[in-house]
Structures are given as structure tokens and as C-alpha cells.
Design an enzyme around this catalytic site. Sequence first.
Site, short mmCIF file in Angstrom:
data_model
loop_
_atom_site.label_atom_id
_atom_site.label_comp_id
_atom_site.label_asym_id
_atom_site.label_seq_id
_atom_site.Cartn_x
_atom_site.Cartn_y
_atom_site.Cartn_z
N HIS A 2 0.80 -1.20 -0.08
CA HIS A 2 -0.03 -0.12 0.11
C HIS A 2 0.84 1.44 -0.02
O HIS A 2 0.55 2.26 -0.61
CB HIS A 2 -1.00 0.11 1.03
N GLY A 27 -14.99 -0.88 -12.28
CA GLY A 27 -14.28 0.24 -12.41
C GLY A 27 -13.93 0.50 -14.19
O GLY A 27 -13.87 1.57 -14.55
N ASP A 50 -5.90 -0.84 -8.28
CA ASP A 50 -5.29 -1.99 -7.13
C ASP A 50 -6.32 -3.34 -7.35
O ASP A 50 -7.07 -3.39 -6.68
CB ASP A 50 -5.86 -1.16 -5.93
N ASP A 98 -5.63 -10.47 -10.13
CA ASP A 98 -4.91 -10.71 -11.35
C ASP A 98 -5.72 -10.68 -12.58
O ASP A 98 -7.02 -10.79 -12.23
CB ASP A 98 -4.48 -12.38 -11.24
#
Length: 290
Positions: A64, A140, A161, A164
Site C-alpha cells: 500500500h 471500474g 489496485d 490478477d
Amino acid sequence: MHSDLWVEEKFEDFLGLKFKVEKVLFSGKSDFQTVDVVQTKGHGKMLLNDGLIMVTERDEFAYHDMISHVPLFVHPNPKNVLIIGGGDGGTAREVLRHGGVEKCTMVEIDGMVVDACKAHIPQTAKDLDHPKLNLIIGDGVAYVKECIRENREKFDVIIVDSTDPIGPAQPLFGEEFYRDVYTCLSDDGIVVSQGESSWYAMEIQQSLLQVLNAVFEQSYLYSFSNLTYPGGLWSFTFATKKYHPVKDFDPQRVAGSGLEFDYYNADLHSAAFALPNFVKKGLAGLISND
Ligand code: SAM
């Protein structure tokens, strides 16, 4: 009673990473994936999506810090930030530590991830109700399209973020998505994305960098070390319209920010962009020349 519960993340058919589990805290199945939170013996609480480790309390700060502070200390004045994915909340937590950030929008597809982390992993989820955070449960890919269609705000920094490149995350690695990201960024915007493993997934890094090169003025890869993703060395891509990730980085801004970090620092910022030779060779022609 003796309990011998372990969680094992398998990588293809030749590697397994095992962690001792003391207690299962949450198990659910959403429309998108299975979501589990377990208390491990050596790594604190752990979030798994579809059996793949997303975060552990012990090492999440490395991921992060590096996904957030690298672009936020390169862009000279990041006010409006978009996070795609990031349901555990760790990236939002770090972005919101930057006093100059006026608004952070986070678009996570899976409400179950957000709820499970709020209930069980406050270490990462503690700022998911922050007044500057606009948390949207949605896709998104569709969100950036909507932003363009409705001619909405531009973002200074976009952080992808994501999981996979499987299931709903697959388009997050494609050219159409990055063309939309480009349009949603301000004229000097930066996009940083979860960039997989140079040891085990260089073909994904190659393909992502090809996409970024087709769309952005400059594209780079930087790496960090962690405990829980296969191979330990993990990467982010950094694609930019204007700013060079090292030459346009002013180390004094880190010192002047008053922020303290457990992983990130000004020396590491620049060092993270220095790649081992096998990575340089594997990605030859795909990293922008200085
Ligand atoms: N640090 C993690 C890693 O690299 O394994 C990623 C953490 S975060 C939990 C990843 C999130 O991306 C997941 O919660 C997943 O639901 C979300 N995600 C996947 N595809 C998405 C999409 N199309 N739009 C928004 N969020 C998405």
C-alpha cells in the site's frame, strides 16, 4: 484439541505457499468471487479472493505504501485521486494521508470484500468511511466509461489496485480500459497499476507494458518486496503523460510532508525503478528510455 488448518495458495501446478490458520473469521461467495478472511498464526489477518492472497496484516504496508506514495510524491499537486479495486481499503488509507488530496473516489466491484474487511480487517479498512472518500460499489471499467460519457471530473492520479487478470479484473489489463483511463486523467496525470511478478508472470508484465506504451507518453515498472505473493518480488507499472518517476521526484517533499512510513522512503522511491538485469532483458523495449 489439536487444529492443523493451513491455507495454501497454489501457483499454477508447481508452487504452493502455505500459511498456518488459527481461525476462519469470514467465508462468503459473492457474484464475483469467494471471499475469505482468516486469522493466521504468523501473518495476522489475511484476505483471500478466490483462494488467492490479497493482503495480510503483517506485510500489507509494503504494497500500500508503494502503490500510493510513489505516484502521489511524483505528481506535484495531486488533489483528485481515483482508485479502481482496492476493496480492503489499504490504498485509500494511504492516499487519504496526503493532506493535499481533496477527494478520493474508490470503485470496487465487490461489496462483500469491503464489508468483510470493515468487519474483520480494520487495519486496512479503517478509513473506508472517511469524509473525503467517495466509495462506489461498481465496475471500474464501466466507471471510467461513464466519466467520459458524462464529461465528469479529471483525476490527477489513478491507482489500479486490482486482482490478477482473471474474471472481472481481466479488462483492467487491456488497451480499451487504458485509453479510457488516459482520457479521465488530467493533462499531467499518472496511472499506477498492480503489475504482477517479474519472476513468475513476466508475460503479463510485457503485455501490460505494451498496452501502456500504446496509450501513454512514458511507461515504467517499479518493484518492491513482500512476504505473501509468489516469488516475493512484486511490481507496479507507472504510466505518465508528463512526469518522470525519478527525475521529477523531489525527495524533499517526502521529508516536508511530515508523514512517516514503514516501507516507503525517498531513497527507496528512486531505487524501486532500478530493475534487475533479467527484468531489463525481459522487458527490453517496453520501459521508456530516460
Ligand atoms: N493487493 C491485492 C493483490 O494484488 O492481490 C489487490 C487487492 S484488492 C482486494 C483487489 C480488488 O479488485 C478485489 O477486491 C476485486 O473485487 C477488485 N476488482 C476486480 N475487478 C474489478 C473491476 N473490474 N472493477 C473494480 N474492482 C475490481
